[in-house]
Structures are given as C-alpha cells and as structure tokens.
Design an enzyme around this catalytic site. Structure first.
Site, PDB file in Angstrom:
ATOM      1  N   ASN A   7     -22.006  28.197  88.426  1.00 35.28           N
ATOM      2  CA  ASN A   7     -23.145  27.978  87.436  1.00 35.28           C
ATOM      3  C   ASN A   7     -22.300  28.001  86.026  1.00 35.28           C
ATOM      4  O   ASN A   7     -21.823  28.930  85.431  1.00 35.28           O
ATOM      5  CB  ASN A   7     -23.631  29.531  87.391  1.00 35.28           C
ATOM      6  N   ARG A  91     -25.580  24.712  89.510  1.00 35.00           N
ATOM      7  CA  ARG A  91     -26.893  25.151  88.748  1.00 35.00           C
ATOM      8  C   ARG A  91     -26.854  24.129  87.530  1.00 35.00           C
ATOM      9  O   ARG A  91     -26.076  23.981  86.783  1.00 35.00           O
ATOM     10  CB  ARG A  91     -26.774  26.508  88.240  1.00 35.00           C
ATOM     11  N   HIS A 180     -35.292  28.957  83.687  1.00 35.86           N
ATOM     12  CA  HIS A 180     -35.295  30.193  84.668  1.00 35.86           C
ATOM     13  C   HIS A 180     -35.893  29.822  86.157  1.00 35.86           C
ATOM     14  O   HIS A 180     -36.546  30.751  86.761  1.00 35.86           O
ATOM     15  CB  HIS A 180     -35.996  31.397  84.284  1.00 35.86           C
ATOM     16  N   ARG A 242     -33.480  34.819  70.575  1.00 32.99           N
ATOM     17  CA  ARG A 242     -34.396  33.697  70.105  1.00 32.99           C
ATOM     18  C   ARG A 242     -35.767  34.173  69.648  1.00 32.99           C
ATOM     19  O   ARG A 242     -36.193  35.328  70.013  1.00 32.99           O
ATOM     20  CB  ARG A 242     -34.597  33.158  71.405  1.00 32.99           C
ATOM     21  N   GLU A 387     -30.316  34.275  91.488  1.00 30.00           N
ATOM     22  CA  GLU A 387     -30.249  32.736  91.582  1.00 30.00           C
ATOM     23  C   GLU A 387     -29.370  32.236  92.312  1.00 30.00           C
ATOM     24  O   GLU A 387     -29.638  30.958  92.920  1.00 30.00           O
ATOM     25  CB  GLU A 387     -30.360  32.646  89.956  1.00 30.00           C
TER      26      GLU A 387
END
Ligand code: AMP
Length: 402
Positions: A7, A91, A180, A242, A387
């Site tokens: 990842n 990923r 996601h 964000r 994940e």
C-alpha cells in the site's frame, strides 16, 4: 498462498505478508518519510518488532529494503527466500474509466495506469514505482492491482456525473469516482453475511468509513449506488484536514482575496481545513474532542459540523435507496469514538434507527458489534475494516483465475 500486500502512499509504503489459506498475517510493516530526512522501516512478526533507520530516496529503494527485511532473521523476517512469495497485491488509487475491478498487471495494463497518473498525481506514481520494482526484483511473480475506486464503478451515471458540460467529462474524465472502495467493499460484505445469517433484510446498507479521511457509501443489493467522495477524496463530509463539500466559487474568492493560486487553494482545502482548520487545535478527533469538552467553541463546532454532515448523508442515502436496513460504522472514528457515533446516530429515530447508549459506550474492539436497541428496525453495526485482507483475497482470486 503467500501474498505480499503493498500500500504505497506519496511518501510511505505499508505492507503485509498474508497466508491466504488461513488469512494469517505473517508480517506487518511500514516505511515512512520516503524521500525525506529520517526515513525508517518498522516490521512486526511473531519473532518481534524491529526498526531500521536508513536514507531512502524513493519507492524503489524502499522496496529493496523491505524485501531484505522480509528475508532477514535479524529483522524478524519470516521468509527463507523471496521465492516463497506467490503473488503481490498492490493497492492502486485509480481505475480511471478503464477498469471495473482488480486486474493482473500486464505491460498493457501498466500503460493504462501510467495514462491515469493525472487522476492521482500524488499516489499513482508511487503505486506504479512499486509495481515496476516488483516486476524487476521478483520476475515471474504475478502482480495484481486492486483499486481504491473499483467498488464504486457500479454507481449509476446520475450519481457519478457532475452537472458540467458533458464534453468535459468525455475529454478529461471529470466525474465522481469515490475512494476507500476496499474498505466499503469489506464492511458491506461482512454486514450482508451477518444480516443474512440472522434472516434479516440486507439490501439497503449505508457504510460510513470515518477516520482521518471519511466517506459514506450507499450499498444497494451489495453494489455501490452512491458515495460521498468525488473526483478526488476532497468531496463529501469534513475530515481531519479536508473541507469536504464546498461551493466551488470559494476557490476564486480565496485566489482574489488571499492572492493564492488555484493549486494553493487545493492544498489549503486538503491539508489546512476540516477539523484542523475549523478548530485550530488538531486534525485528530481525539484532541479536538478533548478541547471541546473543556468548552472550546471552535473545537465543538468542528465536531458538530462533521457529525451533522454524516447524518445528512445517511438520510440522503436512505432516500436514494428507498429505505434503510443497516448502518455500518468503521475506520478509526467509526470503530472507536462513542461520543461521535452518538451524535451521528441520535435523531434518526424517524428512519427506524434507535441506538442503545450503553452498547455504544461499551462497544468492544476488533469484532462485529450491534449498537442498536433490540427494537430498532435498522441495525447499526460497528465492523472493523481490513483493507489488506480484501487486497490479499482479490489477488489470490485473480491469480487463481489466470
Ligand atoms: P484512521 O484514519 O482510520 O486511522 O482514523 C484516525 C481517526 O480516528 C482520528 O481522528 C483519531 O482521533 C480517531 N481514533 C483512532 N483511535 C481512536 C480511539 N481509540 N478513540 C477515539 N478515536 C480514535
């Protein structure tokens, strides 16, 4: 099958070596500060926890170090030889409009990933560099790209498109992709399995991945029909740094008033806004909550804006799906923060969502847990995300098929 899951972020590289037969994590590690002073690798296995500090110029050097540590007993490595790695799952940020799911990396697919760099200029080059290193260092070992956006490719056009001139979608692929995806896929499948095993309805689920980055997804009949993040992860609910949804005219105003360039405004909305910008305290919800509890107005406001907007997305997605069977909470906040979960879930009783205050407070870590009262029509499930496991499973399946 032993699958190495990689990842790669813009300056980081997380990895796990997973035995897919029993889904056991053999090694878990991470490299930080790639290309920055102070780069280091930490690795954990049943042999212990190890740290290596070494200057690392880029992802290629980082991958070489990682491979060395996987095979080195001095650093807790569990492999005698790198030939024990059967496959590598990466990923990868963006499918663009080219892929609908995970793919085996071929020269042709690699060229498509390179074409899509403009859609993820920070992450895609790191993803591609790792894939190329693997092809060089482990020739003959299959590489699989598992995309962050893939789960959302089932969104209908009416949810995925922006209402801008259609030619610009065709020319530049400007549309909503969502992110996601591996997390929403994992927790929604876990939820479907759980609900079906109890003979409960499972076809209308809202999954809330709430962490430093947050996104909400509507999952109907097991497929994504809408999600809160957009062309980039900036859209949606406010996050650690964000802003989430914002009127695009703010960009021009900030350029005029503060003399910023559009690129600087993008950076400001991604890195200086959200919890951090509103509270002035921190991007970490725990620090913001601690200040809010002392009476800090801006800290409370930052959290209230977050929980209010998550609640609005849940309501919107119930409307989009024509009902609601289950809400899933996951990610650092979703799995751990009882006070923020409470603020999100209270007030949704009109939808049949009734949270049990005690279950919410006492929610254990690391397993599926129901937060709803026994009489609640809608189930509320906390599900720990995984994940890396999704990437390992997809890699195994694609390699077996190939
Ligand atoms: P993630 O990006 O999924 O790692 O989530 C990071 C966010 O989860 C941060 O805002 C943390 O404050 C929050 N978080 C992580 N662990 C906990 C915890 N044990 N209790 C409350 N919040 C937590």
């Amino acid at each position: 099958m032993k699958v190495l899951v990689l990842n790669a972020g813009s300056s980081s590289l997380k990895y796990q070596l997973i035995e897919t037969d029993d889904e056991k994590v053999l090694v878990k590690g991470g490299i930080e500060r790639i290309g920055i002073e102070g780069s280091n690798l930490t690795q954990k296995s049943e042999k212990g926890e190890y740290k290596v500090e070494k200057p690392l110029a880029d992802h290629t050097e980082s991958f070489d170090l990682l491979i060395g540590c996987l095979t080195s007993p001095a650093f807790g490595g569990v492999l005698k030889d790198i030939s024990e790695i059967d496959a590598i799952g990466h990923r990868v940020l963006h499918t663009g409009t080219d892929f609908k799911g995970s793919v085996l990396v071929t020269d042709g697919n690699l060229a498509i990933l390179e074409k899509n760099i403009p859609l993820g200029p920070l992450h895609m080059p790191a993803n591609i560099a790792c894939i190329k290193s693997c092809m060089k260092v482990l020739p003959g070992v299959p590489n699989v790209a598992v995309f962050d956006t893939a789960f959302h490719t089932t969104m209908p056009d009416k949810a995925a498109m922006y209402a801008i001139p259609y030619e610009d979608y065709e020319r530049y692929k400007i549309k909503r992709y969502g992110f996601h995806g591996t997390s929403h896929k994992f927790v929604s499948e876990e939820a479907v399995g759980y609900l079906r095993s109890k003979g409960l309805p499972w076809d209308k689920i809202v999954t809330c991945h709430l962490g430093n980055g947050s996104s909400i997804t509507a999952v109907k009949d097991g497929k994504c029909v809408d999600t809160s993040m957009g062309m980039t992860p900036l859209e949606g609910v406010p996050m650690g740094t964000r802003s989430g949804d914002i009127d695009a005219s703010v960009v021009e105003m900030l350029c005029d008033r503060k003399g910023m360039t559009p690129a600087e405004v993008t950076q400001y909305l991604n890195k200086k806004s959200g919890f951090l910008g509103v509270s002035g305290v921190s991007s970490d919800s725990r620090n913001v909550l601690a200040e809010a509890e002392k009476g800090n107005y801006r800290a409370r406001l930052a959290l209230d804006m977050f929980t209010y907007r998550v609640k609005k997305y849940i309501g919107a997605y119930a409307a989009a799906m024509g009902g609601l069977d289950c809400i899933v909470l996951t990610g650092g906040i979703g799995e751990n923060s009882a006070p923020l979960r409470k603020d999100i879930l209270e007030g949704l009783e009109f939808l049949g969502v009734v949270v049990d205050a005690e279950r919410n407070e006492k929610c254990p870590r690391g397993r599926i847990f129901e937060l709803n009262t026994d009489g609640s029509r809608v189930k509320i499930l906390v599900i720990p995300t995984n994940e890396e496991l999704v990437i390992a499973r997809e890699t195994r399946d694609i390699v077996k098929k190939a």
